[in-house]
Design an enzyme around this catalytic site. Structure first.
Site, PDB file in Angstrom:
ATOM      1  N   HIS A 189      22.907  12.831  11.775  1.00 33.23           N
ATOM      2  CA  HIS A 189      23.197  14.241  11.507  1.00 33.23           C
ATOM      3  C   HIS A 189      24.448  14.342  10.653  1.00 33.23           C
ATOM      4  O   HIS A 189      25.355  13.536  10.790  1.00 33.23           O
ATOM      5  CB  HIS A 189      23.394  15.016  12.817  1.00 33.23           C
ATOM      6  CG  HIS A 189      23.224  16.475  12.637  1.00 33.23           C
ATOM      7  ND1 HIS A 189      24.268  17.300  12.281  1.00 33.23           N
ATOM      8  CD2 HIS A 189      22.123  17.263  12.732  1.00 33.23           C
ATOM      9  CE1 HIS A 189      23.801  18.535  12.174  1.00 33.23           C
ATOM     10  NE2 HIS A 189      22.517  18.543  12.428  1.00 33.23           N
ATOM     11  N   ASP A 209      14.977  16.716  16.158  1.00 36.80           N
ATOM     12  CA  ASP A 209      13.625  16.536  15.611  1.00 36.80           C
ATOM     13  C   ASP A 209      12.880  15.362  16.233  1.00 36.80           C
ATOM     14  O   ASP A 209      11.650  15.338  16.231  1.00 36.80           O
ATOM     15  CB  ASP A 209      13.696  16.329  14.088  1.00 36.80           C
ATOM     16  CG  ASP A 209      14.130  17.596  13.391  1.00 36.80           C
ATOM     17  OD1 ASP A 209      13.622  18.660  13.755  1.00 36.80           O
ATOM     18  OD2 ASP A 209      14.998  17.524  12.504  1.00 36.80           O
TER      19      ASP A 209
HETATM   20  C1  COA Z   1      20.580  13.937   8.622  1.00 40.24           C
HETATM   21  C2  COA Z   1      21.027  13.097   7.452  1.00 40.24           C
HETATM   22  C3  COA Z   1      20.354  13.626   6.173  1.00 40.24           C
HETATM   23  C4  COA Z   1      22.549  13.220   7.309  1.00 40.24           C
HETATM   24  O1  COA Z   1      22.849  12.588   6.150  1.00 40.24           O
HETATM   25  P1  COA Z   1      24.314  12.375   5.537  1.00 40.24           P
HETATM   26  O2  COA Z   1      25.349  13.054   6.315  1.00 40.24           O
HETATM   27  O3  COA Z   1      24.189  12.695   4.089  1.00 40.24           O
HETATM   28  O4  COA Z   1      24.518  10.838   5.758  1.00 40.24           O
HETATM   29  P2  COA Z   1      23.943   9.695   4.829  1.00 40.24           P
HETATM   30  O5  COA Z   1      22.498   9.874   4.548  1.00 40.24           O
HETATM   31  O6  COA Z   1      24.864   9.560   3.655  1.00 40.24           O
HETATM   32  O7  COA Z   1      24.110   8.459   5.791  1.00 40.24           O
HETATM   33  C5  COA Z   1      25.360   7.794   6.082  1.00 40.24           C
HETATM   34  C6  COA Z   1      25.050   6.356   6.486  1.00 40.24           C
HETATM   35  O8  COA Z   1      24.267   6.350   7.678  1.00 40.24           O
HETATM   36  C7  COA Z   1      22.973   5.795   7.435  1.00 40.24           C
HETATM   37  N1  COA Z   1      21.985   6.648   8.064  1.00 40.24           N
HETATM   38  C8  COA Z   1      22.090   7.975   8.294  1.00 40.24           C
HETATM   39  N2  COA Z   1      20.978   8.412   8.881  1.00 40.24           N
HETATM   40  C9  COA Z   1      20.179   7.351   9.032  1.00 40.24           C
HETATM   41  C10 COA Z   1      18.907   7.179   9.565  1.00 40.24           C
HETATM   42  N3  COA Z   1      18.245   8.223  10.071  1.00 40.24           N
HETATM   43  N4  COA Z   1      18.358   5.951   9.558  1.00 40.24           N
HETATM   44  C11 COA Z   1      19.029   4.888   9.049  1.00 40.24           C
HETATM   45  N5  COA Z   1      20.252   4.997   8.533  1.00 40.24           N
HETATM   46  C12 COA Z   1      20.817   6.199   8.508  1.00 40.24           C
HETATM   47  C13 COA Z   1      22.798   5.837   5.921  1.00 40.24           C
HETATM   48  O9  COA Z   1      21.896   4.898   5.450  1.00 40.24           O
HETATM   49  C14 COA Z   1      24.216   5.605   5.463  1.00 40.24           C
HETATM   50  O10 COA Z   1      24.492   4.237   5.618  1.00 40.24           O
HETATM   51  P3  COA Z   1      25.392   3.456   4.534  1.00 40.24           P
HETATM   52  O11 COA Z   1      26.728   4.137   4.579  1.00 40.24           O
HETATM   53  O12 COA Z   1      25.386   2.052   5.019  1.00 40.24           O
HETATM   54  O13 COA Z   1      24.698   3.648   3.225  1.00 40.24           O
HETATM   55  C15 COA Z   1      20.651  11.614   7.665  1.00 40.24           C
HETATM   56  O14 COA Z   1      21.187  11.174   8.893  1.00 40.24           O
HETATM   57  C16 COA Z   1      19.148  11.407   7.616  1.00 40.24           C
HETATM   58  O15 COA Z   1      18.601  11.260   6.526  1.00 40.24           O
HETATM   59  N6  COA Z   1      18.467  11.378   8.793  1.00 40.24           N
HETATM   60  C17 COA Z   1      17.041  11.247   8.825  1.00 40.24           C
HETATM   61  C18 COA Z   1      16.381  12.588   8.537  1.00 40.24           C
HETATM   62  C19 COA Z   1      16.534  13.548   9.688  1.00 40.24           C
HETATM   63  O16 COA Z   1      16.287  13.203  10.834  1.00 40.24           O
HETATM   64  N7  COA Z   1      16.865  14.790   9.357  1.00 40.24           N
HETATM   65  C20 COA Z   1      17.004  15.858  10.324  1.00 40.24           C
HETATM   66  C21 COA Z   1      18.429  16.240  10.502  1.00 40.24           C
HETATM   67  S1  COA Z   1      18.638  17.388  11.832  1.00 40.24           S
END
Ligand code: COA
Length: 380
Positions: free
Chosen positions: A266, A317
């Protein structure tokens, strides 16, 4: 390009304060969420979804009379115009339910008696909000039935939003437990601060556009798998893991391959999503009732590895996905269910935005070519 190069730039607007709100508060330290000061777990445990809708839209919890009046109003406003039903029949067969919903709300704006109202008329905006919220469950169920070649089912005035949705989807009145699960799930999904879709709908109405345009913006933004679309993707992932038969290996391989695991992580929370614990409890309870606990077991394995290896936790989710699956809800409707709930948060935010409006227009850093002379077409 990095935030270090440009001190005022935060990619993805992470940590940027983009407004003031009185609607909900996320406490990252304690992983808790309150709607207008009331803990969301208490609402999920003790209140029906309409109480949350009233709280978000009117600013306080309803008393018994106000709740009864609000429910009656929702029931009266829930019917879809026949023209909208006809339009749903024209939608291409392969159209995703979220795109069908955008179509529904695009049309509904013009049927609203306040269509021509001043965009900053607070009372008209609240009236529109009630109509928008009232029609969402009906729209999701009707769009689905029509796409399956079935006739839509008229809402039952005796049932609330949660019960009616299940009834209009399946044609059978849900029992008390299923209604309670849907009420709680809608409550947990109702509102969450300046998330992507809410912010997008605020940006939309801040141009003095209208609430229905903001809803269409919200639906389009929620659709993506990094936001609301994650609950559908999480279920497809769980099914893939189930087929493979080894949740631990699947998860470790996915992490080794730097795969994004849907339903985890998140932007705001660091130690856990306030809403996930309650939804997990419900998901496991449904599993026990229907005699299928294996999704919960896969979830346990994944959750442990994700936390041990990456300090990542399930967001709401993840348990919602297998909870809805166990209730027999078709997977493409999971994100639309999120819409039924989130219409309340979107509307509350749009009303708040318009009550004290200023155009939302950030700036950006230009890194394109320097100024060069224009070359006429015949010399290029
Ligand atoms: C929610 C979300 C978009 C937040 O993203 P964000 O704050 O932009 O964080 P990032 O995507 O930049 O992730 C930061 C790090 O954590 C990792 N990470 C975050 N969520 C992850 C996941 N669900 N699975 C694997 N790795 C994950 C990223 O790969 C990244 O790693 P790195 O620094 O080694 O490259 C992200 O956690 C995600 O894509 N989750 C899956 C989709 C989801 O469940 N969305 C619903 C949200 S309520």
């Amino acid at each position: 390009m990095s935030a270090t190069t440009y001190p005022n730039y935060s990619p993805g607007l992470q940590g940027v304060v983009a407004g003031i709100t009185t609607i909900s508060e996320i406490d990252v330290e304690t992983s808790s969420l309150t709607y207008r000061g009331i803990n969301v777990h208490e609402l999920a445990e003790h209140a029906v979804f309409e109480e949350t809708a009233y709280l978000l839209l009117m600013g306080k919890l309803p008393n018994k009379t106000e709740l009864a009046e609000f429910k009656a109003r929702i029931s009266n406003e829930s019917v879809l115009p026949k023209e909208v039903i006809e339009a749903l029949k024209q939608c291409p067969k392969n159209m995703h339910p979220m795109d069908r919903l955008k179509t529904v709300y695009s049309m509904l704006g013009a049927f609203d008696p306040d269509y021509k109202a001043d965009p900053i008329d607070h009372d008209a905006n609240v009236r529109k909000a009630v109509r928008i919220v009232a029609k969402a469950g009906n729209a999701v169920a009707a769009a689905h039935r029509i796409s399956e070649g079935l006739d839509p089912i008229a809402p039952d005035p005796e049932l609330g939003i949660a019960g009616n949705f299940m009834y209009q989807l399946k044609g059978e009145r849900p029992d008390e437990f299923v209604t309670k699960v849907m009420d709680a799930s809608l409550t947990l999904y109702a509102e969450h601060g300046f998330n992507a879709s809410t912010f997008a709908s605020r940006v939309c109405v801040a141009t003095l556009s209208d609430l229905y345009s903001g809803i269409v913006t919200g639906i389009g933004t929620l659709k993506g798998p990094l936001h609301g679309g994650a609950n559908e993707e999480a279920m497809y992932m769980l099914m893939e893991i189930d087929k493979m038969g080894d949740a631990e290996k699947w998860t470790r391989d996915a992490l080794a391959n730097k795969k994004k695991i849907m339903g985890f992580g998140h932007r705001e929370y660091r130690i856990g999503d306030s809403r996930a614990a309650y939804m997990t409890k419900l998901g496991k309870e449904i599993g026990q009732r229907v005699g299928d606990t294996h999704w919960g077991e896969i979830a346990n394995t994944m959750e442990k590895i994700m936390w041990d290896e990456k300090k990542l936790f399930p967001n709401v989710d993840f348990p919602s996905a297998y909870a809805y699956y166990l209730l027999g809800i078709p997977i493409p409707l999971y994100t639309p269910i999120f819409v039924i709930a989130r219409t309340t948060g979107w509307c509350a935010h749009m009303v708040e935005q318009l009550d004290n409006n200023r155009l939302i227009r950030p700036t950006c850093i230009y890194e394109g070519p320097k100024v060069t002379a224009f070359v006429p077409l015949d010399q290029r």
